[in-house]
Scaffold this active site. Structure first.
Site, PDB file in Angstrom:
ATOM      1  N   TYR A 141       9.344  -1.266   0.170  1.00 14.78           N
ATOM      2  CA  TYR A 141       9.979   0.042   0.342  1.00 14.78           C
ATOM      3  C   TYR A 141      11.486  -0.011   0.093  1.00 14.78           C
ATOM      4  O   TYR A 141      12.198   0.931   0.422  1.00 14.78           O
ATOM      5  CB  TYR A 141       9.705   0.563   1.760  1.00 14.78           C
ATOM      6  CG  TYR A 141       8.290   1.027   1.988  1.00 14.78           C
ATOM      7  CD1 TYR A 141       7.214   0.142   1.897  1.00 14.78           C
ATOM      8  CD2 TYR A 141       8.015   2.351   2.300  1.00 14.78           C
ATOM      9  CE1 TYR A 141       5.914   0.553   2.109  1.00 14.78           C
ATOM     10  CE2 TYR A 141       6.700   2.779   2.518  1.00 14.78           C
ATOM     11  CZ  TYR A 141       5.664   1.872   2.413  1.00 14.78           C
ATOM     12  OH  TYR A 141       4.371   2.294   2.629  1.00 14.78           O
ATOM     13  N   LYS A 191       1.200 -13.167   3.268  1.00 16.18           N
ATOM     14  CA  LYS A 191       0.474 -13.592   2.067  1.00 16.18           C
ATOM     15  C   LYS A 191       1.287 -14.720   1.455  1.00 16.18           C
ATOM     16  O   LYS A 191       1.605 -14.705   0.251  1.00 16.18           O
ATOM     17  CB  LYS A 191       0.320 -12.376   1.118  1.00 16.18           C
ATOM     18  CG  LYS A 191      -0.587 -12.593  -0.069  1.00 16.18           C
ATOM     19  CD  LYS A 191      -2.050 -12.770   0.272  1.00 16.18           C
ATOM     20  CE  LYS A 191      -2.800 -13.221  -0.971  1.00 16.18           C
ATOM     21  NZ  LYS A 191      -4.198 -13.591  -0.703  1.00 16.18           N
ATOM     22  N   ASP A 225      -5.392 -10.618   3.584  1.00  8.24           N
ATOM     23  CA  ASP A 225      -6.718 -10.277   3.031  1.00  8.24           C
ATOM     24  C   ASP A 225      -7.822 -10.589   4.044  1.00  8.24           C
ATOM     25  O   ASP A 225      -8.668  -9.745   4.363  1.00  8.24           O
ATOM     26  CB  ASP A 225      -6.954 -10.964   1.676  1.00  8.24           C
ATOM     27  CG  ASP A 225      -6.590 -12.448   1.643  1.00  8.24           C
ATOM     28  OD1 ASP A 225      -6.043 -12.956   2.643  1.00  8.24           O
ATOM     29  OD2 ASP A 225      -6.857 -13.099   0.609  1.00  8.24           O
ATOM     30  N   ASP A 249       1.648  -0.397   6.523  1.00  6.41           N
ATOM     31  CA  ASP A 249       1.180   0.926   6.078  1.00  6.41           C
ATOM     32  C   ASP A 249      -0.332   0.877   5.855  1.00  6.41           C
ATOM     33  O   ASP A 249      -1.081   1.727   6.337  1.00  6.41           O
ATOM     34  CB  ASP A 249       1.910   1.304   4.785  1.00  6.41           C
ATOM     35  CG  ASP A 249       1.467   2.657   4.257  1.00  6.41           C
ATOM     36  OD1 ASP A 249       1.337   3.591   5.063  1.00  6.41           O
ATOM     37  OD2 ASP A 249       1.214   2.758   3.037  1.00  6.41           O
ATOM     38  N   ASP A 253      -3.685   2.430   8.464  1.00  5.53           N
ATOM     39  CA  ASP A 253      -4.742   3.354   8.016  1.00  5.53           C
ATOM     40  C   ASP A 253      -6.112   2.684   8.103  1.00  5.53           C
ATOM     41  O   ASP A 253      -7.109   3.323   8.436  1.00  5.53           O
ATOM     42  CB  ASP A 253      -4.508   3.813   6.565  1.00  5.53           C
ATOM     43  CG  ASP A 253      -3.635   5.059   6.461  1.00  5.53           C
ATOM     44  OD1 ASP A 253      -2.691   5.174   7.254  1.00  5.53           O
ATOM     45  OD2 ASP A 253      -3.898   5.907   5.576  1.00  5.53           O
TER      46      ASP A 253
HETATM   47  C1  IPM Z   1       3.021   6.608   6.448  1.00  5.29           C
HETATM   48  C2  IPM Z   1       3.117   7.145   5.043  1.00  5.29           C
HETATM   49  C3  IPM Z   1       4.499   6.854   4.530  1.00  5.29           C
HETATM   50  C4  IPM Z   1       4.644   5.359   4.374  1.00  5.29           C
HETATM   51  C5  IPM Z   1       4.966   7.559   3.273  1.00  5.29           C
HETATM   52  C6  IPM Z   1       4.756   9.019   3.350  1.00  5.29           C
HETATM   53  C7  IPM Z   1       6.418   7.229   3.047  1.00  5.29           C
HETATM   54  O1  IPM Z   1       2.113   6.668   4.242  1.00  5.29           O
HETATM   55  O2  IPM Z   1       3.815   7.023   7.300  1.00  5.29           O
HETATM   56  O3  IPM Z   1       2.128   5.775   6.695  1.00  5.29           O
HETATM   57  O4  IPM Z   1       4.196   4.781   3.384  1.00  5.29           O
HETATM   58  O5  IPM Z   1       5.221   4.764   5.287  1.00  5.29           O
HETATM   59 MN    MN Z   2       0.663   5.458   5.340  1.00  3.48          MN
END
Ligand code: IPM
Ligand code: MN
Ligand code: NAD
Length: 360
Positions: A141, A191, A225, A249, A253
């Site tokens: 990032y 990694k 992984d 990130d 998720d």
């Molecule tokens: C999150 C999102 C963000 C990230 C984006 C929108 C910048 O995916 O908050 O998880 O990648 O951090």
């Molecule tokens: Mn995200």
């Protein structure tokens, strides 16, 4: 801070954003304010119209002095960004990332816990209670890179990941602190078998810090992984997962279904030890596929509000709000469509408000 009448006041900057952002924040804010009020705290909310619509109207998603504006608050509560008429990278690089980076909110905390009455892929009896501690300022990032020979077969792009000792050490200290407090193992996701410069530095710095300052905290290193498989197969075996920006990130998720899905996953962007407002937001995005239908799950926003309340020193209100979420989920009133229920966004938040008011 305290008002003239002696009641405590907390200044919250509310950025609703795009898509379901305004829907979940409109539903969540009154419930968060109610939990605070029951604890003797008044939330003074400043509405900021930052996001895609503002960008299309004025050319700027937020004003030039945005950092000063939010610094005049105790915390920021954020919905989501991602507007159908704005390139996603423009949305991201004109709002969320400038706020996280501009305030140097170096720690992104993303808890994943199961809730009563909410179906998840977890094995029967397995209790998931993990915390992703994500480095929030650099890695992939960093925004460093470029493209040459555009549109030709010789085209090349670079996206340079930055990993500095300073940033690794401060996020690792934060991760170890949480592991100690939670009585859990710290699992470092890297990694370094391939990306040996950047992730090699992570392995070294975390091991050194663990030995020096946190010898009592169990720690392990895992390749990201294999860790991804373990998170899906045995999430209950994980406590604090410390990772770089991009890995965090993805892993947050990945783990979200163990809380019930993205609609159930809150997060905090904070800078422990630094006097700066925290930035609290659901893990999810603007969900264009369901935006405008009033069916988005507001729980991630409500729980982000609980993290906000805890951060500004209202742990009683935060606990009460989380308890109310648990009650409303268990009883079914807060179960939106993504959870197999029928509640609308507003109804789900109202069920949490009712549970807050109900005698314990
Ligand atoms: C999150 C999102 C963000 C990230 C984006 C929108 C910048 O995916 O908050 O998880 O990648 O951090
Ligand atoms: Mn995200
Ligand atoms: P998303 O998180 O918006 O949606 C992924 C899936 O989860 C969709 O099917 C969506 O309907 C569902 N979902 C998400 N939140 C939900 C909720 N509260 N209730 C019920 N279902 C929910 O991810 P995406 O589709 O990859 O991204 C859409 C846009 O959001 C993109 O522009 C992306 O850049 C942006 N984004 C922003 C943030 C942020 O603002 N922090 C985070 C992630 C993505």
């Amino acid at each position: 801070m305290s008002g003239a009448d002696g009641t405590r006041r907390v200044r919250v900057a509310a950025v609703r954003g795009d898509g379901i952002g305004p829907e979940v924040l409109d539903a969540a804010l009154p419930v968060i304010a109610r939990a605070a009020a029951a604890d003797g705290v008044t939330l003074d909310v400043t509405d900021l119209d930052w996001g895609g619509d503002r960008l299309l109207r004025t050319g700027h998603a937020m004003p030039d002095d945005a950092i000063d504006v939010v610094r005049a608050h105790d915390a920021i509560l954020f919905g989501a960004i991602g507007h159908p008429q704005v390139d996603p990278d423009v949305s991201v690089w004109t709002l969320v990332l400038p706020l996280r980076k501009g305030l140097q909110l170096y720690a992104n905390l993303r808890p994943i816990v199961g809730w009563p009455g909410v179906a998840t892929p977890a094995r029967e009896g397995a209790e998931v209670d993990l915390l992703v501690v994500r480095e929030n300022t650099e890695g992939e990032y960093a925004g460093i890179g470029g493209r040459v020979h555009q549109g030709t077969p010789d085209e090349v792009a670079t996206e340079v990941a930055v990993h500095s000792r300073r940033a690794i050490e401060r996020i690792a200290r934060c991760g170890f602190g949480h592991a100690r407090e939670r009585g859990q193992t710290l699992t470092l996701a890297t990694k370094s078998n391939v990306a040996r410069h950047g992730y090699g530095l992570w392995d070294e710095v975390v091991a050194e810090l663990g030995e020096r300052e946190f010898p009592d905290v169990p720690r392990e290193q895992a390749y990201v992984d294999a860790l991804a498989t373990r998170m899906v197969a045995r999430p209950e075996s994980l406590g604090v997962v410390l990772c770089s920006n991009l890995f965090g990130d993805i892993l947050s998720d990945l783990g979200a279904p163990f809380a019930g899905g993205l609609g159930m996953a809150p997060s905090a962007n904070v800078a422990p030890g630094v006097d700066v407002p925290g930035f609290f937001e659901p893990v999810h995005g603007s969900a264009p596929d369901i935006a405008g239908q009033g069916i988005a799950n507001p729980t991630a926003a409500v729980l982000s509000g609980a993290m906000l309340l805890r951060d500004v020193g209202c742990p009683g209100a935060a606990d009460a709000l989380e308890r109310a979420v648990g009650t409303a989920l268990r009883d079914g009133g807060a179960r939106t469509r993504d959870l197999g229920g029928t509640a609308t966004t507003t109804q789900a938040a109202a069920a949490v408000a009712d549970a807050l008011d109900a005698p314990a």
